[in-house]
Design an enzyme around this catalytic site. Structure first.
Site, PDB file in Angstrom:
ATOM      1  N   ARG A  69      43.631  40.686  45.172  1.00  0.00           N
ATOM      2  CA  ARG A  69      43.397  41.576  46.307  1.00  0.00           C
ATOM      3  C   ARG A  69      44.414  41.260  47.401  1.00  0.00           C
ATOM      4  O   ARG A  69      44.761  40.108  47.618  1.00  0.00           O
ATOM      5  CB  ARG A  69      41.994  41.365  46.880  1.00  0.00           C
ATOM      6  N   TYR A 210      45.473  46.092  40.486  1.00  0.00           N
ATOM      7  CA  TYR A 210      44.689  44.886  40.198  1.00  0.00           C
ATOM      8  C   TYR A 210      43.320  44.876  40.879  1.00  0.00           C
ATOM      9  O   TYR A 210      43.209  45.142  42.087  1.00  0.00           O
ATOM     10  CB  TYR A 210      45.462  43.629  40.638  1.00  0.00           C
ATOM     11  N   LYS A 219      34.774  46.250  45.791  1.00  0.00           N
ATOM     12  CA  LYS A 219      34.866  45.815  47.189  1.00  0.00           C
ATOM     13  C   LYS A 219      34.996  47.004  48.143  1.00  0.00           C
ATOM     14  O   LYS A 219      34.430  47.008  49.233  1.00  0.00           O
ATOM     15  CB  LYS A 219      36.063  44.876  47.367  1.00  0.00           C
ATOM     16  N   HIS A 239      27.762  40.727  50.062  1.00  0.00           N
ATOM     17  CA  HIS A 239      28.554  39.997  49.066  1.00  0.00           C
ATOM     18  C   HIS A 239      27.688  38.846  48.552  1.00  0.00           C
ATOM     19  O   HIS A 239      27.898  37.694  48.930  1.00  0.00           O
ATOM     20  CB  HIS A 239      29.823  39.490  49.769  1.00  0.00           C
ATOM     21  N   SER A 261      34.619  32.810  48.315  1.00  0.00           N
ATOM     22  CA  SER A 261      35.176  32.561  46.983  1.00  0.00           C
ATOM     23  C   SER A 261      35.422  31.066  46.779  1.00  0.00           C
ATOM     24  O   SER A 261      35.570  30.305  47.735  1.00  0.00           O
ATOM     25  CB  SER A 261      36.446  33.355  46.738  1.00  0.00           C
ATOM     26  N   CYS A 263      33.271  28.924  45.567  1.00  0.00           N
ATOM     27  CA  CYS A 263      32.087  28.088  45.804  1.00  0.00           C
ATOM     28  C   CYS A 263      31.101  28.168  44.638  1.00  0.00           C
ATOM     29  O   CYS A 263      29.977  27.704  44.741  1.00  0.00           O
ATOM     30  CB  CYS A 263      31.376  28.510  47.082  1.00  0.00           C
ATOM     31  N   ASP A 286      27.756  39.215  42.271  1.00  0.00           N
ATOM     32  CA  ASP A 286      28.751  39.413  43.338  1.00  0.00           C
ATOM     33  C   ASP A 286      28.258  40.255  44.514  1.00  0.00           C
ATOM     34  O   ASP A 286      28.619  39.977  45.643  1.00  0.00           O
ATOM     35  CB  ASP A 286      30.014  40.048  42.740  1.00  0.00           C
ATOM     36  N   ARG A 378      41.300  36.978  35.143  1.00  0.00           N
ATOM     37  CA  ARG A 378      39.920  37.482  35.177  1.00  0.00           C
ATOM     38  C   ARG A 378      39.417  37.898  33.804  1.00  0.00           C
ATOM     39  O   ARG A 378      40.196  38.242  32.918  1.00  0.00           O
ATOM     40  CB  ARG A 378      39.873  38.724  36.083  1.00  0.00           C
TER      41      ARG A 378
HETATM   42  C1  OXD Z   1      36.150  38.325  45.304  1.00  0.00           C
HETATM   43  C2  OXD Z   1      35.781  38.795  43.960  1.00  0.00           C
HETATM   44  O1  OXD Z   1      37.336  38.243  45.614  1.00  0.00           O
HETATM   45  O2  OXD Z   1      34.579  38.931  43.692  1.00  0.00           O
HETATM   46  O3  OXD Z   1      35.233  38.033  46.087  1.00  0.00           O
HETATM   47  O4  OXD Z   1      36.668  39.069  43.139  1.00  0.00           O
HETATM   48 MN    MN Z   2      33.292  38.651  45.337  1.00  0.00          MN
END
Ligand code: OXD
Ligand code: MN
Length: 598
Positions: A69, A210, A219, A239, A261, A263, A286, A378
């Site tokens: 991202r 991507y 998102k 989130h 992210s 964690c 997520d 991913r």
């Molecule tokens: C993020 C994802 O970046 O879930 O939070 O990919």
């Molecule tokens: Mn996420």
């Protein structure tokens, strides 16, 4: 084709602007998905993996400039800059639309334009919302097929006059007649735009293929635009993972958790409990959409239908359920390829073979000295394939939420777990959560805390202060006993000599057990200046080796002088948010400081 005039008009308008060679309305069938995968394989974009080891699985490699991202190219184009707030990039929507229309002009020449009707949430659920993504990327279509519910059933649900969120995407790489396509078409960084128009509820994305830049249901829609809708309509788009926990007596609790992210959110969502008789099942890993039910409680759905998980670090040890979810019908991106057509990544749980093709397509050996898989490689896997997916994960009414966890990665100060005094104090906790910046990120701020309210910093579609006020307002919409209890957890506390004090992973079930007990009005706790903490023996350590009484004492320590420093840093963080910060939060901070000094 559709009966929905508004949708047909939008598709016609975009086709006239982008000038694709053809238009394909996505039906969402397995045959269609297979033919698109065959096409990407034929075009050299995808590699079909060893079908005995990984049935239905494919590997894609992105362009080296298009691997994650791009927050610096992500925009909240509200009419007024003030409404985007201090944490978002803002461009005037009229100016941005002009710039982007010039980019979209003819951008699909030589390509197929796909129209993907999709539902965020089970089709027909009162909590679900419909979107339509237009894209010129077959990779996006096959990923959206996994991550959302797509196709004809969604068009039927939309009907002649249903509402949808228009999501426009192009990789931004038109093809001249006869021109060969690249294996990952995209536009240069300064031409990439991930744009959101909150007033008109539109998403325009250009130049990147991507993840969250291109799979617009995730998102862009389910967080940035949905957060705006949630504020207008009195619900929450967050989130957060959603997990279902069942104790040995069969009592069920549903817990949502917000973590920045890195964690271990996906790991927690699929955790294998180490305490006998306890069961964890996954509802989502997520995103959670939470709405009040007729019972006055918040009910959560997972708007997604798949996992877009970070591959490196995922192993049968760290997350067996994610590994098993990605065993078949999965799309891998930027992973390494073995000579027998399987994938490999760093920390997959076994050594790399002597030869691989790395994520850039080059030969790789253990001596190469570079990572074989990209750090943000991913897997896109259907949630239905998760061995511990909760039977009610698609319940159209959602699951009633008992507790909300917030947390980050902190080596000092923050105890293993503490419970808020009440809702507003819990929102204060959510507003200050964050992680220490690690050496993994190139920054001159290593060691400093990056605060990330409710892990939503890159995903709030409006002013962060209005967002925090919205959380406070939600607390006034029902009675206190019906609201979820809020807990702040920290799995990452270290001893003075730098050793992790808590083993994490499945052992986190011990903390979840205390959370459940507290929800039932049980569980031993002591009141401290920062909230309720477990008494030294309240966390079940039966059968847990390696965490001594002394470790437990450190894990549950509240050091007033550390917390007074923390309060100074929180004040600085709040000051950065400006005059719109809810007064209640400043009051919470003042009260915390007073309790620490008392
Ligand atoms: C993020 C994802 O970046 O879930 O939070 O990919
Ligand atoms: Mn996420």
């Amino acid at each position: 084709m559709t009966q929905n005039k508004k949708l047909q008009a939008w598709v016609d308008e975009i086709a006239a602007l982008c000038k694709p060679d053809s238009i394909h309305w996505v039906t969402g069938t397995e045959e269609e998905k297979q033919s698109l995968l065959d096409l990407t394989e034929k075009q050299g974009m995808a590699i079909k993996l060893n079908q005995e080891k990984r049935p239905g699985c494919y590997l894609f490699r992105s362009d080296a400039s298009d691997v994650a991202r791009v927050e610096g190219r992500t925009f909240i184009a509200s009419v007024s800059a003030e409404d985007a707030g201090p944490t978002n990039n803002w461009i005037d929507p009229v100016e941005l639309k002009k710039t982007m229309k010039d980019l979209y002009e003819g951008c699909m020449e030589g390509r197929t334009m796909y129209v993907i009707p999709f539902s965020m949430g089970p089709v027909g659920s009162p909590i679900s919302k419909i979107g339509v993504e237009i894209t010129d990327s077959a990779y996006v279509v096959v990923n959206m097929d996994i991550m959302t519910r797509t196709g004809t059933k969604v068009l039927e649900q939309l009907g002649a006059d249903g509402e949808f969120i228009p999501c426009l995407h192009s990789v931004g790489a038109p093809l001249k007649p006869g021109e060969a396509d690249s294996s990952w078409p995209c536009a240069p960084m300064d031409k990439k735009y991930i744009s959101h128009f909150p007033e008109t509820k539109e998403i325009w994305s250009f130049g990147s293929g991507y993840g969250g830049n291109a799979l617009l249901g995730k998102k862009c829609f389910a967080l940035r635009i949905a957060s705006v809708m949630a504020r207008e309509e009195g619900w929450l788009a967050e989130h957060m993972l959603i997990l279902k926990l069942t104790d040995p007596k069969g009592n069920v609790k549903h817990i949502c958790g917000a973590f920045p992210s890195a964690c271990g959110k996906t790991n927690l969502a699929m955790l294998v409990p180490t305490i006998p008789g306890w069961k964890v099942e996954t509802v989502g890993d997520d995103i959670a959409w939470m709405k009040f039910g007729a019972d006055g409680r918040l009910h959560a759905i997972n708007p997604e239908a798949g996992f877009f998980g970070v591959a490196p670090g995922t192993s049968m040890e760290s997350n067996p359920n994610a590994m098993l979810s990605a065993q078949k019908n999965t799309i891998f991106t930027n992973c390494a390829l073995t000579d027998d057509g399987d994938i490999w990544w760093e920390d997959i749980g076994y050594d790399a073979p002597s030869h691989l093709i790395d994520w850039t397509g080059k030969d790789w050996t253990p001596e190469s000295g570079v990572e074989a898989a990209h750090k943000n490689a991913r897997f896109t896997a259907p949630a239905s394939q998760c061995p511990v997916i909760a039977p009610d994960w698609e319940d159209p009414n959602g699951v009633a939420v008992d507790a909300i966890l917030v947390g980050g990665r902190r080596k000092t100060t923050i105890p293993l777990v503490h419970e808020s005094f009440d809702w507003n104090h819990g929102i204060f906790m959510g507003s200050i959560m964050g992680s220490e910046i690690t050496a993994a990120v190139i920054s001159d701020k290593v060691g400093q805390v990056r605060r990330d309210p409710f892990a939503m910093l890159p995903f709030i579609g409006y002013h962060v202060c209005d967002y925090l006020q919205h959380w406070l307002d939600i607390g006034t919409k029902t009675t206190a006993d019906k609201l979820p209890k809020i807990f702040y957890v920290n799995w990452f506390r270290k001893s003075d000599d730098g050793k992790w004090l808590w083993p994490g992973y499945g052992e986190n079930s011990r903390v979840l057990k205390w959370v459940c007990e507290r929800c039932d009005g049980a569980g031993e706790a002591v009141k401290t200046p920062i909230g309720y903490l477990p008494t030294p023996n309240a966390i079940d350590r039966a059968g847990l080796d390696g965490v001594t009484d002394a470790d437990m004492e450190t894990l549950l320590k509240v050091d007033n002088s550390e917390w007074l420093n923390e309060a100074v840093s929180i004040r600085e963080h709040y000051n950065n948010y400006g005059h719109k910060l809810p007064k209640e939060l400043m009051k919470q901070l003042d009260e915390l400081e007073a309790r620490l000094k008392a």
